[in-house]
Design a protein around this motif. Structure first.
Motif, PDB file in Angstrom:
ATOM      1  N   PRO A  24       0.904  -1.281  -0.119  1.00  0.00           N
ATOM      2  CA  PRO A  24      -0.039   0.136  -0.215  1.00  0.00           C
ATOM      3  C   PRO A  24       1.219   1.383  -0.054  1.00  0.00           C
ATOM      4  O   PRO A  24       2.039   1.137   0.738  1.00  0.00           O
ATOM      5  CB  PRO A  24      -0.573   0.072   1.368  1.00  0.00           C
ATOM      6  CG  PRO A  24      -0.312  -0.803   2.183  1.00  0.00           C
ATOM      7  CD  PRO A  24       1.094  -1.956   1.854  1.00  0.00           C
ATOM      8  N   ALA A  25       0.571   1.935  -1.111  1.00  0.00           N
ATOM      9  CA  ALA A  25       1.833   3.422  -0.974  1.00  0.00           C
ATOM     10  C   ALA A  25       1.258   4.149   0.204  1.00  0.00           C
ATOM     11  O   ALA A  25       1.568   5.146   0.084  1.00  0.00           O
ATOM     12  CB  ALA A  25       1.333   3.692  -2.360  1.00  0.00           C
ATOM     13  N   GLY A  26      -0.566   4.244   0.349  1.00  0.00           N
ATOM     14  CA  GLY A  26      -0.906   5.184   1.349  1.00  0.00           C
ATOM     15  C   GLY A  26      -1.866   4.161   2.779  1.00  0.00           C
ATOM     16  O   GLY A  26      -1.188   3.211   2.575  1.00  0.00           O
ATOM     17  N   HIS A  60      -2.051  -6.310  -9.524  1.00  0.00           N
ATOM     18  CA  HIS A  60      -3.448  -6.042  -9.646  1.00  0.00           C
ATOM     19  C   HIS A  60      -3.027  -3.882  -8.750  1.00  0.00           C
ATOM     20  O   HIS A  60      -1.882  -3.663  -8.207  1.00  0.00           O
ATOM     21  CB  HIS A  60      -4.492  -6.534  -8.521  1.00  0.00           C
ATOM     22  CG  HIS A  60      -5.956  -5.855  -8.371  1.00  0.00           C
ATOM     23  ND1 HIS A  60      -6.602  -5.849 -10.048  1.00  0.00           N
ATOM     24  CD2 HIS A  60      -6.010  -5.320  -7.627  1.00  0.00           C
ATOM     25  CE1 HIS A  60      -7.204  -4.908  -9.581  1.00  0.00           C
ATOM     26  NE2 HIS A  60      -7.415  -4.628  -8.551  1.00  0.00           N
ATOM     27  N   THR A  61      -3.736  -2.966  -9.806  1.00  0.00           N
ATOM     28  CA  THR A  61      -3.540  -2.166  -8.936  1.00  0.00           C
ATOM     29  C   THR A  61      -4.768  -1.886  -8.806  1.00  0.00           C
ATOM     30  O   THR A  61      -5.870  -1.817  -9.762  1.00  0.00           O
ATOM     31  CB  THR A  61      -3.026  -0.790 -10.106  1.00  0.00           C
ATOM     32  OG1 THR A  61      -3.256   0.412  -9.431  1.00  0.00           O
ATOM     33  CG2 THR A  61      -3.730  -1.216 -11.586  1.00  0.00           C
ATOM     34  N   ASP A  75      -4.430   2.468  -3.231  1.00  0.00           N
ATOM     35  CA  ASP A  75      -3.964   3.215  -3.085  1.00  0.00           C
ATOM     36  C   ASP A  75      -2.571   4.000  -3.199  1.00  0.00           C
ATOM     37  O   ASP A  75      -2.090   5.357  -3.006  1.00  0.00           O
ATOM     38  CB  ASP A  75      -4.297   3.513  -1.199  1.00  0.00           C
ATOM     39  CG  ASP A  75      -4.201   4.624  -1.124  1.00  0.00           C
ATOM     40  OD1 ASP A  75      -4.995   5.902  -1.442  1.00  0.00           O
ATOM     41  OD2 ASP A  75      -4.357   5.152   0.095  1.00  0.00           O
ATOM     42  N   GLY A  76      -2.517   4.356  -4.616  1.00  0.00           N
ATOM     43  CA  GLY A  76      -1.302   5.006  -5.156  1.00  0.00           C
ATOM     44  C   GLY A  76      -0.244   3.217  -5.987  1.00  0.00           C
ATOM     45  O   GLY A  76      -0.452   2.476  -5.359  1.00  0.00           O
ATOM     46  N   PHE A  77       1.372   5.059  -5.757  1.00  0.00           N
ATOM     47  CA  PHE A  77       1.903   4.336  -6.877  1.00  0.00           C
ATOM     48  C   PHE A  77       3.380   4.622  -5.686  1.00  0.00           C
ATOM     49  O   PHE A  77       3.463   6.268  -6.626  1.00  0.00           O
ATOM     50  CB  PHE A  77       2.451   3.517  -7.914  1.00  0.00           C
ATOM     51  CG  PHE A  77       3.721   3.576  -8.801  1.00  0.00           C
ATOM     52  CD1 PHE A  77       4.026   2.180  -8.660  1.00  0.00           C
ATOM     53  CD2 PHE A  77       3.858   3.976  -9.305  1.00  0.00           C
ATOM     54  CE1 PHE A  77       5.271   2.195  -9.227  1.00  0.00           C
ATOM     55  CE2 PHE A  77       5.738   3.717  -9.645  1.00  0.00           C
ATOM     56  CZ  PHE A  77       5.770   2.196  -9.304  1.00  0.00           C
ATOM     57  N   ASP A  78       3.831   3.747  -5.374  1.00  0.00           N
ATOM     58  CA  ASP A  78       5.325   4.420  -4.475  1.00  0.00           C
ATOM     59  C   ASP A  78       6.436   3.626  -5.703  1.00  0.00           C
ATOM     60  O   ASP A  78       6.864   2.427  -5.552  1.00  0.00           O
ATOM     61  CB  ASP A  78       5.774   3.297  -3.286  1.00  0.00           C
ATOM     62  CG  ASP A  78       6.932   4.394  -2.738  1.00  0.00           C
ATOM     63  OD1 ASP A  78       7.955   4.413  -3.281  1.00  0.00           O
ATOM     64  OD2 ASP A  78       6.463   5.474  -1.690  1.00  0.00           O
ATOM     65  N   ASP A 121      -1.704   3.452 -15.491  1.00  0.00           N
ATOM     66  CA  ASP A 121      -0.425   4.207 -16.046  1.00  0.00           C
ATOM     67  C   ASP A 121       0.616   4.665 -14.890  1.00  0.00           C
ATOM     68  O   ASP A 121       1.814   3.905 -15.761  1.00  0.00           O
ATOM     69  CB  ASP A 121      -0.754   5.512 -17.123  1.00  0.00           C
ATOM     70  CG  ASP A 121      -1.412   6.652 -16.050  1.00  0.00           C
ATOM     71  OD1 ASP A 121      -0.892   7.445 -15.195  1.00  0.00           O
ATOM     72  OD2 ASP A 121      -2.521   6.038 -15.585  1.00  0.00           O
ATOM     73  N   ARG A 122       0.544   4.635 -14.155  1.00  0.00           N
ATOM     74  CA  ARG A 122       1.999   4.849 -12.868  1.00  0.00           C
ATOM     75  C   ARG A 122       2.474   3.398 -13.045  1.00  0.00           C
ATOM     76  O   ARG A 122       3.594   3.419 -12.873  1.00  0.00           O
ATOM     77  CB  ARG A 122       1.002   5.438 -11.784  1.00  0.00           C
ATOM     78  CG  ARG A 122       0.714   6.672 -11.923  1.00  0.00           C
ATOM     79  CD  ARG A 122      -0.382   7.426 -10.511  1.00  0.00           C
ATOM     80  NE  ARG A 122      -0.585   8.740 -10.942  1.00  0.00           N
ATOM     81  CZ  ARG A 122      -1.291   9.157 -10.021  1.00  0.00           C
ATOM     82  NH1 ARG A 122      -1.907   8.728  -8.868  1.00  0.00           N
ATOM     83  NH2 ARG A 122      -2.153  10.573 -10.297  1.00  0.00           N
TER      84      ARG A 122
END
Length: 329
Positions: free
Chosen positions: A11-13, A73-74, A51-54, A80-81
């Motif tokens: 999890p990015a967040g 999976h995103t 929750d986003g991408f790091d 795109d990220r």
């Protein structure tokens, strides 16, 4: 092929509820800053980026074993990220959370368009000044809208607008006969030629090499006076500088941007104070309960992965858009 199904969640967040997933398979949660991330990637059969991408995921990607990691999976509708070069060339299947928030995002687009046409910003400003100032506003019915990117979100946008009496046309990857709720489809190479026929330009396209800069300076120059632009796709799809200039020079009627080339938007950006601009922080789909819906999709995807069934919303990693279902193998 490995018969295990060890799932890594990064999890990015915030993180998803792991309890339903652990009923299906072995799950490990590792945050991007954890020094064990690379080792966890090497041990994973599936990866969920939540929750986003790091960027530290990309930095550790060398550890992702091609012979083991089979699925990524995103939680984002737009992949795109995650499409950094090493993942593009990795044999794993990539899926995204397409479709979950389509109606919510479409409602936001409609709200932005109606807000400009009915001059709600002006009403709020006059209310704050305690001024009773009668004036005319504009109708939505009878206008023409151009949806740039007729995927699942764009189609839902078209459905809502057409239901209110708007003729909706679409820009798609290649021209083809239109299907309802669209009146016509055109290819991206015609965008500059057709944009001037429309009162509303509604951008829902994902970011890819073919859509980056698609709504450029020449397209903006050819917009008719009073045009309203709404972007809920990705920031780099539009030329923000060209739109800002057109707005400042009053060549177009309003711009609502929910996505930006650089997020968060800088505090000293001229967008904040430009009349006719609506600035929002990438929240078009973030409605009450949206996380639970994303978690339901994730649980379904994990169940499919464990059972070897076709996954939903599989991404063509070369082009950045969703293709037909397939099995991660």
């Amino acid at each position: 092929m490995t018969t295990t199904h060890d799932l890594l969640v990064v999890p990015a967040g915030s993180s998803p509820d792991l309890t339903p997933l652990r009923e299906l398979t072995t799950v490990r949660l590792v945050r991007p800053e954890d020094p064990l991330l690379a080792q966890a990637l090497s041990d994973a059969d599936g990866l969920v980026v939540w929750d986003g991408f790091d960027a530290r995921i990309a930095q550790a990607w060398e550890a992702a074993a091609p012979q083991r990691l089979r699925w990524v999976h995103t939680s984002s509708a737009g992949p795109d990220r995650l499409l950094f070069p090493a993942l593009r060339h990795h044999p794993s299947t990539l899926t995204c959370s397409r479709g979950v928030l389509d109606t919510d995002i479409a409602e936001y687009v409609l709200a932005c368009a109606l807000g400009f046409l009915k001059d709600l910003p002006g009403t709020v400003r006059l209310q704050g000044e305690h001024r009773w100032q009668h004036r005319e506003t504009r109708s939505l019915a009878g206008r023409r809208a151009l949806v740039v990117g007729a995927g699942s979100i764009g189609t839902e946008v078209a459905r809502l607008f057409s239901a209110l009496g708007v003729r909706v046309d679409g820009i798609v990857r290649s021209a083809r006969p239109a299907v309802a709720p669209f009146g016509s489809f055109s290819g991206p190479e015609t965008l500059a030629d057709v944009v001037g026929d429309h009162d509303l330009v509604l951008v829902t396209a994902p970011l890819s090499e073919s859509t980056r800069g698609l709504l450029g300076r020449e397209v903006v120059r050819r917009m008719r006076p009073g045009t309203i632009v709404v972007n809920v796709g990705r920031g780099p799809v539009v030329d923000e500088d060209a739109l800002l200039e057109a707005l400042q020079e009053r060549r177009i009627g309003g711009v609502a941007l929910d996505v930006w080339t650089r997020e968060p938007l800088a505090a000293d950006s001229p967008w904040w104070d430009t009349p006719g601009a609506l600035v929002s922080p990438h929240l078009a789909g973030d409605v009450a309960g949206f996380t639970a819906r994303l978690e339901l999709l994730l649980r379904d995807q994990v169940a499919r992965f464990v059972a070897g069934e076709p996954l939903r919303h599989v991404v063509d990693k070369a082009h950045g858009y969703v293709t037909a279902p397939t099995v991660a193998s």
